[in-house]
Motif scaffolding. Sequence first.
Motif: not given
Length: 156
Positions: A82-87
């Motif tokens: 999810e953090a990757g998607a946000a980034a």
Amino acid sequence: MQDQQNELLEQEDTIDQEEGLTLDDLLDEAEQEATQEAEPSKEEAAANRERAERLAARFNNGLWWGLSKTYPAAKVEDEKIEAGAAALVPLAEKYGDSMPAWVDDFMEKPEIKAGLYVGTAIMAARASHMAEITKAQEEAKEKAEQKQGGEVAEIS
């Protein structure tokens, strides 16, 4: 000639002063118009953000799908995914609904497509091979432990 130019400039100044416009006023007005055109409404901004989030999520899901095929034994926490998607959202906001033309052009080259396929195939084969080696080592270790355990039980 110079006098005619000065006279024309003075006439323009007089006209502008009569209309109450100065060069600064015109520049300010043009700047305000440009700012208003450049700034999307709140609804447009929210829609753009939503589109960017969907594009980022789609790209991120594709990335992790590919990685799961290449490294099937890998475990990644959902929070990191999810953090990757946000980034990726700011990148998606910058480029809109599609990647830049140069990326599309680059990805259409047959050498790149072939290289990506071969590279991914090699990595997947290596990951599968390493998983089999690890499995065989674990099985051999278990057999050795069972054999040692059986010998100890026979001696007692």
